[in-house]
Design a protein around this motif. Structure first.
Motif, PDB file in Angstrom:
ATOM      1  N   LEU A  40       3.379  -9.655  -3.688  1.00 19.16           N
ATOM      2  CA  LEU A  40       2.491 -10.222  -2.669  1.00 19.16           C
ATOM      3  C   LEU A  40       3.015  -9.768  -1.317  1.00 19.16           C
ATOM      4  N   ARG A  41       2.159  -9.117  -0.562  1.00 19.12           N
ATOM      5  CA  ARG A  41       2.530  -8.677   0.794  1.00 19.12           C
ATOM      6  C   ARG A  41       1.671  -9.449   1.780  1.00 19.12           C
ATOM      7  N   LEU A  42       2.304 -10.350   2.529  1.00 20.07           N
ATOM      8  CA  LEU A  42       1.602 -11.152   3.537  1.00 20.07           C
ATOM      9  C   LEU A  42       1.779 -10.488   4.899  1.00 20.07           C
ATOM     10  N   VAL A  43       0.704 -10.386   5.645  1.00 18.15           N
ATOM     11  CA  VAL A  43       0.772  -9.757   6.971  1.00 18.15           C
ATOM     12  C   VAL A  43       0.047 -10.643   7.976  1.00 18.15           C
ATOM     13  N   GLU A  44       0.727 -10.895   9.089  1.00 13.78           N
ATOM     14  CA  GLU A  44       0.066 -11.549  10.221  1.00 13.78           C
ATOM     15  C   GLU A  44       0.284 -10.671  11.451  1.00 13.78           C
ATOM     16  N   GLU A  45      -0.790 -10.334  12.104  1.00 15.78           N
ATOM     17  CA  GLU A  45      -0.679  -9.548  13.341  1.00 15.78           C
ATOM     18  C   GLU A  45      -1.326 -10.325  14.477  1.00 15.78           C
ATOM     19  N   ARG A  46      -0.546 -10.554  15.525  1.00 21.96           N
ATOM     20  CA  ARG A  46      -1.091 -11.189  16.733  1.00 21.96           C
ATOM     21  C   ARG A  46      -1.131 -10.144  17.822  1.00 21.96           C
ATOM     22  N   SER A  47      -2.303  -9.926  18.371  1.00 22.49           N
ATOM     23  CA  SER A  47      -2.475  -8.827  19.326  1.00 22.49           C
ATOM     24  C   SER A  47      -3.051  -9.332  20.640  1.00 22.49           C
ATOM     25  N   VAL A  64      -5.750 -12.645  16.048  1.00 23.72           N
ATOM     26  CA  VAL A  64      -4.843 -13.063  14.978  1.00 23.72           C
ATOM     27  C   VAL A  64      -5.465 -12.614  13.662  1.00 23.72           C
ATOM     28  N   ASP A  65      -4.794 -11.689  13.003  1.00 25.79           N
ATOM     29  CA  ASP A  65      -5.288 -11.176  11.721  1.00 25.79           C
ATOM     30  C   ASP A  65      -4.264 -11.573  10.659  1.00 25.79           C
ATOM     31  N   MET A  66      -4.717 -12.214   9.599  1.00 31.65           N
ATOM     32  CA  MET A  66      -3.763 -12.691   8.602  1.00 31.65           C
ATOM     33  C   MET A  66      -4.375 -12.663   7.209  1.00 31.65           C
ATOM     34  N   GLY A  67      -3.590 -12.175   6.275  1.00 33.46           N
ATOM     35  CA  GLY A  67      -4.029 -12.172   4.892  1.00 33.46           C
ATOM     36  C   GLY A  67      -2.933 -11.624   3.998  1.00 33.46           C
ATOM     37  N   GLY A  68      -3.263 -11.459   2.731  1.00 33.29           N
ATOM     38  CA  GLY A  68      -2.266 -10.987   1.787  1.00 33.29           C
ATOM     39  C   GLY A  68      -2.854 -10.034   0.763  1.00 33.29           C
ATOM     40  N   MET A  69      -1.994  -9.157   0.249  1.00 30.96           N
ATOM     41  CA  MET A  69      -2.409  -8.254  -0.837  1.00 30.96           C
ATOM     42  C   MET A  69      -1.523  -8.485  -2.048  1.00 30.96           C
ATOM     43  N   VAL A  70      -2.166  -8.713  -3.185  1.00 28.64           N
ATOM     44  CA  VAL A  70      -1.466  -8.811  -4.466  1.00 28.64           C
ATOM     45  C   VAL A  70      -1.601  -7.478  -5.180  1.00 28.64           C
ATOM     46  N   VAL A  78      -2.764  -0.116 -12.782  1.00 31.32           N
ATOM     47  CA  VAL A  78      -2.432  -0.693 -11.482  1.00 31.32           C
ATOM     48  C   VAL A  78      -3.697  -1.302 -10.884  1.00 31.32           C
ATOM     49  N   GLY A  79      -3.525  -2.344 -10.106  1.00 31.18           N
ATOM     50  CA  GLY A  79      -4.666  -2.929  -9.402  1.00 31.18           C
ATOM     51  C   GLY A  79      -4.186  -3.731  -8.223  1.00 31.18           C
ATOM     52  N   TYR A  80      -5.072  -3.885  -7.232  1.00 28.72           N
ATOM     53  CA  TYR A  80      -4.709  -4.727  -6.094  1.00 28.72           C
ATOM     54  C   TYR A  80      -5.897  -5.610  -5.720  1.00 28.72           C
ATOM     55  N   ALA A  81      -5.591  -6.660  -5.011  1.00 30.95           N
ATOM     56  CA  ALA A  81      -6.639  -7.526  -4.464  1.00 30.95           C
ATOM     57  C   ALA A  81      -6.135  -8.096  -3.142  1.00 30.95           C
ATOM     58  N   SER A  82      -6.953  -7.942  -2.122  1.00 29.82           N
ATOM     59  CA  SER A  82      -6.611  -8.479  -0.802  1.00 29.82           C
ATOM     60  C   SER A  82      -7.440  -9.710  -0.532  1.00 29.82           C
ATOM     61  N   THR A  83      -6.804 -10.684   0.074  1.00 27.76           N
ATOM     62  CA  THR A  83      -7.533 -11.908   0.381  1.00 27.76           C
ATOM     63  C   THR A  83      -6.989 -12.555   1.650  1.00 27.76           C
ATOM     64  N   SER A  84      -7.882 -13.174   2.382  1.00 35.86           N
ATOM     65  CA  SER A  84      -7.450 -13.976   3.524  1.00 35.86           C
ATOM     66  C   SER A  84      -7.350 -15.446   3.129  1.00 35.86           C
ATOM     67  N   SER A 365      -1.791  -0.050   6.508  1.00 35.27           N
ATOM     68  CA  SER A 365      -2.157  -0.376   7.882  1.00 35.27           C
ATOM     69  C   SER A 365      -2.203  -1.881   8.101  1.00 35.27           C
ATOM     70  N   SER A 366      -2.485  -2.634   7.043  1.00 36.57           N
ATOM     71  CA  SER A 366      -2.497  -4.096   7.154  1.00 36.57           C
ATOM     72  C   SER A 366      -2.557  -4.697   5.746  1.00 36.57           C
ATOM     73  N   TRP A 367      -2.863  -5.992   5.695  1.00 38.46           N
ATOM     74  CA  TRP A 367      -2.906  -6.688   4.409  1.00 38.46           C
ATOM     75  C   TRP A 367      -4.083  -6.259   3.549  1.00 38.46           C
ATOM     76  N   ASN A 368      -5.071  -5.619   4.171  1.00 38.48           N
ATOM     77  CA  ASN A 368      -6.299  -5.288   3.452  1.00 38.48           C
ATOM     78  C   ASN A 368      -6.364  -3.836   2.989  1.00 38.48           C
ATOM     79  N   ARG A 369      -5.248  -3.139   3.036  1.00 36.01           N
ATOM     80  CA  ARG A 369      -5.192  -1.763   2.557  1.00 36.01           C
ATOM     81  C   ARG A 369      -3.916  -1.545   1.739  1.00 36.01           C
ATOM     82  N   PRO A 370      -3.992  -0.742   0.650  1.00 31.62           N
ATOM     83  CA  PRO A 370      -2.799  -0.505  -0.178  1.00 31.62           C
ATOM     84  C   PRO A 370      -1.867   0.521   0.477  1.00 31.62           C
ATOM     85  N   PRO A 371      -0.567   0.464   0.176  1.00 36.22           N
ATOM     86  CA  PRO A 371       0.359   1.432   0.769  1.00 36.22           C
ATOM     87  C   PRO A 371       0.078   2.853   0.278  1.00 36.22           C
TER      88      PRO A 371
END
Lengths: 496, 444
Positions: A40-47, A64-70, A78-84, A365-371
């Motif tokens: 789980l990768r949680l990301v919060e960006e305050r800009s 304020v952008d915040m969410g997580g990717m599993v 392999v699979g991923y899912a991003s959610t706020s 780039s953020s929680w909503n994209r895979p590495p």
């Protein structure tokens, strides 16, 4: 709106405690037992975005952008899912969705994901900050923008001018099913400047190459990148360009400042060495590479003066971190040494796919994209020549500053780049200003023509928020520290 | 209540509007999607996944002072209301420190619109399976992106606009070797397996031609036919700082010399920002209605520009509902007299440019630009494709391609739905013909 007293305005329900801490706890609670790998990768960006244009403060934008990717590896897929939705039910749904994709791709994935040992790191990293952005009063931010605005002299030929500050504070928490738990807090500041002058059908600009002077840190970045000094000389240089002759055409020596070296490194070393491009992932979008796997360890990428390092540990540089987004520990290492190509820019999964050692550069780039494989900080190491010594090495050539145009083929070979500002070099001396400077070349040949590398006194730490790549598309931060560099026999030309 | 439907948005904006103090006004926009992304390489799956995201932008206005905050919605009504209220509190604290904005223009309306179209797309995984099956043993690389997107605008004055669509794009290449590949796109709000089969078969046919020895061209000028996709790359370059009122006022547009009458385009060039013919919402992020069409170039002359509300006040001209960066989203170039099936015979001998890549300016003020050929680009003799061409760099002029060197445009412009997924799935589109040029200048 349950829970509110009669007559009270609905104000919603605040999450209890720290959102990341709660999500980390809930993730571990809802994680099914026995899975091969889950993260789980949680990301919060305050800009904060502040800008002034032609003396008028532009609309201020906060974010304020915040969410997580599993991410799940299961049965070789392999699979991923991003959610706020970071509630227990939201995390459970994300795990289920990622598992669904993993099962669906099992046996049909680009390789067997069971064959890769994912890291399970622990620790924390924080950008060293002297004066936090949030501690700077609003009045001081506005005052700086007004001060810079006032440094652009009133001249009827100046038709556009602006300055801006874009600050982003990023918090990342990375957890794995194997006990990995990393917290990182990164502070970014991306200033920008622009002056446009126009007369007699000619338009010229000076600025900071579209936030090309970005660094990590707090308010101290303003002074570190010399924002005021850049603003002070921008108008004079733009006006000088208006009446300057066109850049000459022909093959000649080319001296590049660190601002243009940033672009040259980025496009013709960074991207071609990204391992996912070499593996073909980007062929439908960002492109492939002229570099092939068999070249590592034997290919002479540049002249013996060329030394390139991957260095996410340089604290002030824009793409520094302690771990990449697959949990790999960030370390400085040589990518090219004495001109010899040593290793690609590829993260844990790409390394396993290619069977070759890489670096810690799997980044999202953020929680909503895979590495995917990104270059992060990629630097040319300083040499032993002062700027004056580099100039003295040139009988006939051009010195160019500040990128304004960039284009390169999808194998990252045939390029054409343009700069804002240039001066002639004749018989070892800097001469007059010339406008619309451009040059073109081929990556595989260009770096071999490197004939002089500036010393640490010529080095600048530059960076940009705007590197685009990937499907789905991602824009990410990169850093490039470089000295001034001198190249021989380059195809140079002007505009018109 | 959910942020993914108009009722949820209505409830959220109404609740936040109820928290306003004194003469404050609230303007809110929403941008969301629930998308399946499946990345493919070598005919196998690289990265499959799902992204659900929804971003609310709140602008708090008090007199002529204002500021905005963007926040991610969680999808849980109570928490999202709290997030919105927290953002309003921060903005309320900030406003007194800000100067009055002389360029502020707001859309004060109570109008309500709903434009929601459901789709009947098969599950993403099934659609990807169909694509991989059709590709067979070919080296397929690309991405599927499909699901619902939603956009909305609302204000404390009562305006509500809602837009939602279900759609997909399948954007892929069949690769012969190295950089020799055929690029294809299938997109829409319904999936037609027959259309996929036809596109894949056409790609396979071109792939066979790519297996021939490549022709290496020397720098110089060549007759050329630009496919609609190649023309689309030129429009992509022009989308940045070309048609906006601010770029033109700052003398930073390649069209400044067209505006001044110093340079000319072919009188057959007619370019329109054609929202009515595209797939984007008919309201902008600031709530202003977007006109059906904004003529930009007519008869080869610059006749219009894209004007944001701020620019309208600054320059004293009417706005066109443009977004703040004054970029087009639905450009449409009128067709000419050349039947698409006659393009190669009209070309005779020259280069068929299937795609262009990485365009940028050599000298923006005179419209001089550079870029690369990419993917399926062929050498043509006697109106027949002879061989693939190794990638070439061009350095040429807009005023040549759409002026002195323009022989004709194809008669039936093609709709190209954007496959752009930066930050979120785009609702942009292009409607473009192919272009036959008497000369295209290669330099490297």
């Amino acid at each position: 709106m349950q829970g509110l007293e009669q007559g009270q305005r609905p104000a919603g329900r605040a999450p209890a405690g720290d959102r990341f801490e709660a999500a980390a706890r809930d993730f571990r609670a809802v994680l099914p037992a026995g899975l091969e790998f889950v993260s789980l990768r949680l990301v919060e960006e305050r800009s904060d975005s502040w800008s002034i244009r032609r003396g008028v403060l532009e609309p201020v934008q906060l974010g304020v952008d915040m969410g997580g990717m599993v991410t799940v590896h299961e049965g070789g897929g392999v699979g991923y899912a991003s959610t706020s939705d970071l509630s227990p039910s939201g995390l459970r749904a994300a795990i289920d969705a990622a598992r669904g994709w993993a099962r669906r791709s099992a046996g049909r994935a680009v390789f067997d994901f069971r064959s890769v040992e994912m890291p399970h790191p622990t620790g924390s990293y924080r950008t060293p900050v002297i004066e936090p952005w949030d501690a700077v009063p609003t009045s001081e931010k506005i005052a700086l923008l007004r001060e810079i605005d006032g440094m652009f002299p009133v001249d009827p030929r100046v038709v556009e001018w602006s300055a801006s500050l874009y600050a982003v504070r990023t918090r990342v928490r990375y957890l794995t099913s194997g006990g990995g738990d990393v917290e990182q807090e990164l502070h970014h500041l991306a200033p920008d400047l622009l002056v446009v002058a126009h007369a007699d059908g000619q338009t010229q600009k000076r600025g900071a190459s579209g936030r090309g002077i970005s660094q990590q840190g707090g308010w101290e970045v303003i002074d570190r990148v010399g924002l005021r000094a850049r603003a002070a000389r921008a108008t004079g240089e733009a006006l000088a360009l208006l009446t300057a002759p066109e850049c000459p055409s022909g093959r000649m020596d080319l001296l590049l400042d660190p601002g243009q070296m940033m672009l040259q490194i980025h496009e013709s070393i960074g991207h071609p060495l990204e391992l996912d491009r070499i593996l073909g992932d980007e062929r439908n979008y960002a492109g492939t590479s002229f570099v092939t796997l068999d070249m590592f360890g034997s290919y002479q990428y540049g002249s013996p003066l060329l030394n390139v390092t991957f260095d996410p540990t340089r604290a002030d540089e824009f793409a520094s971190y302690g771990w990449d987004d697959e949990g790999n520990t960030a370390e400085r290492c040589h990518i090219i040494k004495d001109g010899l190509l040593l290793r690609p820019l590829g993260g844990v999964i790409s390394q396993r796919r290619a069977g070759i050692a890489g670096v810690a550069n799997a980044r999202a780039s953020s929680w909503n994209r895979p590495p995917i494989d990104r270059m992060a900080n990629l630097n040319v190491e300083p040499g032993d020549k002062s700027f004056d010594q580099l100039v003295k090495m040139v009988e006939r050539g051009v010195y160019m500053e500040s990128n304004t145009s960039w284009s390169i083929d999808d194998s990252r070979n045939k390029f054409q780049f343009g700069c804002e500002y240039a001066r002639l070099i004749e018989d070892g001396e800097l001469k007059g200003v010339v406008r619309n400077p451009n040059y073109r070349g081929i990556s595989a040949q260009f770096w071999r023509s490197l004939k002089g590398v500036g010393d640490a006194g010529t080095l600048q730490v530059n960076g940009t928020p705007f590197c685009g790549k990937g499907e789905p598309n991602q824009i990410i931060r990169v850093g490039h520290a470089s000295p001034a560099c001198l190249f021989a026999d380059v195809d140079v030309f002007g505009g018109g | 209540m959910s942020d993914q439907d108009s009722a949820g948005f209505e409830a959220l904006v109404s609740a936040l509007s109820g928290q306003l103090v004194g003469a404050e006004r609230l303007y809110a926009s929403l941008n969301g999607e629930a998308t399946s992304f499946v990345r493919i390489n070598h005919g196998r799956i690289r990265q499959p996944g799902t992204v659900r995201q929804s971003t609310l932008s709140l602008r708090l206005v008090d007199g002529r002072r204002h500021a905005s905050a963007e926040l991610t919605l969680s999808g849980a009504a109570d928490e999202d209301l709290w997030r919105g209220a927290e953002a309003l509190r921060q903005l309320r604290e900030l406003l007194p420190a800000l100067p009055e904005d002389p360029h502020l223009l707001l859309h004060d309306s109570e109008a309500v619109s709903v434009d929601a179209v459901d789709s009947a797309l098969p599950p993403a995984a099934d659609l990807v399976d169909a694509a991989l099956h059709e590709a067979g043993d070919a080296d397929m690389v690309g991405i599927f992106a499909g699901g619902e997107v939603w956009r909305a605008f609302g204000s404390s004055l009562g305006q509500r606009d809602w837009f939602s669509r279900g759609s997909f794009t399948l954007d892929w290449c069949l690769v012969h070797s190295a950089d020799k590949a055929v690029k294809s796109t299938l997109a829409g709000d319904t999936f037609d397996p027959g259309a996929l089969r036809v596109k894949m078969a056409a790609a396979r046919q071109q792939l066979a031609v790519l297996s021939r020895p490549a022709r290496k061209l020397s720098p110089g000028s060549y007759r050329a036919f630009l496919s609609p996709a190649a023309v689309g790359e030129v429009m992509g370059l022009l989308s940045w700082g070309s048609f906006g009122a601010r770029a033109l006022a700052a003398k930073s547009s390649p069209w400044n010399k067209l505006e001044d009458g110093e340079l000319r385009l072919d009188p057959r060039v007619h370019l329109v920002e054609d929202c009515a013919g595209g797939v984007a919402p008919r309201f902008g992020a600031e709530g202003f209605p977007v006109p059906a069409q904004v003529p930009l170039i007519a008869g080869g002359a610059l006749v219009g520009r894209l004007v944001s509300p701020r620019s309208a006040v600054e320059f004293g001209i009417p706005h066109t509902g443009a977004n703040s960066n004054e970029q087009p989203g639905s450009l449409s170039l009128a067709g000419g007299g050349l039947a698409p099936e006659a393009a190669l015979s009209a070309l005779g001998e020259g280069v068929l440019v299937g795609n262009l890549w990485y365009l940028n300016w050599s000298d923006r003020s005179v419209g001089r630009f550079t870029g690369m050929t990419r993917f399926a680009t062929f050498w043509v003799e006697g109106g027949e494709i002879v061989a693939p061409v190794d990638v070439m760099r061009f350095d040429d002029s807009l005023y040549s391609w759409f002026g002195s060197a323009l022989e004709d445009l194809t008669s039936t412009p093609e709709l190209q739905l954007s496959t752009d997924t930066y930050f979120n799935r785009s609702t942009d589109s292009l409607r473009l013909p192919g272009a036959l040029l008497s000369g295209l200048r290669f330099t490297l």
